[in-house]
Write a protein that holds these residues in place. Structure first.
Motif, PDB file in Angstrom:
ATOM      1  N   TRP A 180      -7.262  -5.471  -1.742  1.00  0.00           N
ATOM      2  CA  TRP A 180      -6.785  -4.232  -1.063  1.00  0.00           C
ATOM      3  C   TRP A 180      -5.233  -3.621  -1.699  1.00  0.00           C
ATOM      4  O   TRP A 180      -4.549  -4.324  -1.757  1.00  0.00           O
ATOM      5  CB  TRP A 180      -6.412  -4.311   0.487  1.00  0.00           C
ATOM      6  CG  TRP A 180      -5.925  -3.100   1.182  1.00  0.00           C
ATOM      7  CD1 TRP A 180      -6.623  -1.856   0.899  1.00  0.00           C
ATOM      8  CD2 TRP A 180      -5.083  -3.077   2.082  1.00  0.00           C
ATOM      9  NE1 TRP A 180      -5.956  -1.074   2.028  1.00  0.00           N
ATOM     10  CE2 TRP A 180      -4.995  -1.721   2.510  1.00  0.00           C
ATOM     11  CE3 TRP A 180      -4.071  -3.961   2.627  1.00  0.00           C
ATOM     12  CZ2 TRP A 180      -3.944  -1.356   3.383  1.00  0.00           C
ATOM     13  CZ3 TRP A 180      -3.199  -3.488   3.582  1.00  0.00           C
ATOM     14  CH2 TRP A 180      -3.114  -2.055   3.994  1.00  0.00           C
ATOM     15  N   PRO A 213     -10.311  -3.197   1.365  1.00  0.00           N
ATOM     16  CA  PRO A 213     -10.896  -4.649   0.510  1.00  0.00           C
ATOM     17  C   PRO A 213     -12.550  -4.531   0.255  1.00  0.00           C
ATOM     18  O   PRO A 213     -13.223  -3.776   1.164  1.00  0.00           O
ATOM     19  CB  PRO A 213     -10.647  -5.670   1.176  1.00  0.00           C
ATOM     20  CG  PRO A 213     -10.483  -5.370   2.767  1.00  0.00           C
ATOM     21  CD  PRO A 213      -9.944  -3.710   2.584  1.00  0.00           C
ATOM     22  N   THR A 215     -17.485  -1.490   0.758  1.00  0.00           N
ATOM     23  CA  THR A 215     -16.254  -1.778   1.272  1.00  0.00           C
ATOM     24  C   THR A 215     -16.206  -2.546   2.472  1.00  0.00           C
ATOM     25  O   THR A 215     -17.064  -2.354   3.497  1.00  0.00           O
ATOM     26  CB  THR A 215     -15.271  -0.329   1.533  1.00  0.00           C
ATOM     27  OG1 THR A 215     -15.408   0.202   0.320  1.00  0.00           O
ATOM     28  CG2 THR A 215     -14.006  -0.753   2.213  1.00  0.00           C
ATOM     29  N   LYS A 224      -8.135  -5.459   6.059  1.00  0.00           N
ATOM     30  CA  LYS A 224      -6.855  -5.032   5.586  1.00  0.00           C
ATOM     31  C   LYS A 224      -5.863  -6.008   6.047  1.00  0.00           C
ATOM     32  O   LYS A 224      -4.856  -6.435   5.343  1.00  0.00           O
ATOM     33  CB  LYS A 224      -6.566  -3.637   5.778  1.00  0.00           C
ATOM     34  CG  LYS A 224      -7.658  -2.489   5.215  1.00  0.00           C
ATOM     35  CD  LYS A 224      -7.279  -1.107   5.385  1.00  0.00           C
ATOM     36  CE  LYS A 224      -8.317  -0.285   4.615  1.00  0.00           C
ATOM     37  NZ  LYS A 224      -8.001   1.154   4.997  1.00  0.00           N
TER      38      LYS A 224
END
Length: 365
Positions: free
Chosen positions: A289, A297, A310, A317
């Motif tokens: 990230w 991420p 994602t 995160k």
């Protein structure tokens, strides 16, 4: 016209470029320091987060995974652990009572991993999930100490004894955790034992060792760290969710998609929470990230290193931010201090990440 896969790969390479290179020390940043952020989290943040969590995901002691539309031992264990940390004995007892009644139905002494409200019977798979049992036992140990309850401690001891009998298996790397008591041994797969490194709940092992010293928890931890170091696939050097360990070095298991995904994203959280400060293990996760560009991420296809989807949810995160803190004492991004319930899994990981930072790395807050 560039393909989606090439575009995804470009994003991953960009992420890799903006963090310290794998195996290299973190670089000092020149120039003025950013303004200081207030230290710590607001008083009562965990109690408030837990109350919101219960409202969204807990139904009469059953924790609902709203995305997969099931309940499972992992969710029960996570919720019990958060309840203890938040000091909510009534909530803890309700969740433990449901768990004991609905999931501990097999003579093995381990929890059935999956429960569906719309199914009859509700338990659709009596096999256990070893991480779920570890989380439940860990929560019971913490509760027994906090509330001086021998009943909780005895229940934890019984679960640990069952784990020792059924899922801790020999391996060249040392004693390993089979993901479940059925279906993961060398007899079940042509490529060897199938393991899930996110089932190594590293912050629990010290507590488990104190209650069940007859089990080689130090050896289990060491095997997990060794396998993690040997399971670095593709340019991002990340482990797959499921690995196979046979006569050859670890490889992505043939029985599962070869990707870093929703299982393995927990590994850096557990490393940081246990304060296992081994930069070579943490550094690959820090590239997932980029908060400045708001990239990631990602799920990663292995071994190519191509980005897939994602990982949706702020909690993912928060896990990467926890890894960055443990790696280089990077301060927590302001946006991650506030927990707003979304889906079950990222919300759970968000709360756990903040607990881990508060307990182990308060300087990052």
């Amino acid at each position: 016209m560039i393909t989606r896969r090439l575009a995804s790969l470009a994003l991953v390479l960009l992420l890799a470029a903006v963090i310290p290179a794998f195996g290299a020390p973190a670089q000092r940043r020149d120039g003025p320091m950013p303004p200081a952020m207030p230290q710590g989290l607001p008083a009562g943040w965990l109690e408030a987060a837990w109350e919101a969590y219960k409202k969204h995901f807990v139904r009469s002691g059953r924790v609902v995974d709203d995305v997969n539309r099931i309940s499972h031992s992992e969710g029960q264990g996570y919720a019990m652990l958060i309840a203890v940390k938040a000091g909510d004995r009534t909530g803890f007892d309700e969740i433990w009572r449901w768990t004991k009644q609905e999931l501990f139905i097999d003579p093995s002494g381990l929890a059935a991993w999956q429960w569906k409200e719309q199914a009859s019977p509700h338990v659709t798979d009596k096999n256990n999930a070893t991480d779920g049992d570890i989380l439940i036992a860990w929560a019971l140990i913490e509760a027994g100490e906090k509330w001086k309850s021998a009943e909780y401690v005895d229940a934890a001891r019984s679960i640990l004894s069952a784990l020792g009998r059924t899922v801790i298996a020999p391996n060249e790397a040392g004693p390993v955790l089979l993901p479940g008591r059925l279906g993961f041994s060398v007899e079940d797969h042509s490529d060897g034992q199938v393991l899930n490194l996110s089932y190594w709940v590293f912050p629990a092992f010290e507590r488990l060792r104190g209650l069940a010293p007859e089990i080689d928890w130090a050896g289990v931890q060491a095997s997990g760290l060794r396998l993690l170091r040997e399971s670095r696939f593709g340019p991002m050097r990340l482990p797959s969710d499921w690995i196979a360990v046979g006569s050859a070095p670890p490889a992505p298991a043939k029985s599962f998609p070869p990707r870093f995904s929703y299982n393995a994203i927990r590994i850096p959280l557990y490393l940081a929470w246990a304060k296992i400060e081994q930069p070579d293990l943490l550094r690959p996760f820090a590239g997932l990230w980029n908060e400045k560009l708001n990239l990631g991420p990602f799920e990663i296809e292995l071994p190519s290193g191509s980005a897939l989807d994602t990982l949706g949810g702020v909690g993912f995160k928060a896990v990467v931010a926890t890894a960055k803190c443990a790696l280089a004492r990077q301060k927590l991004h302001a946006s991650l201090r506030i927990i707003e319930p979304g889906a079950y899994y990222p919300t759970t990981l968000h709360i756990l990440s903040l607990i881990a930072l508060q307990e182990r790395y308060p300087e990052c807050l």
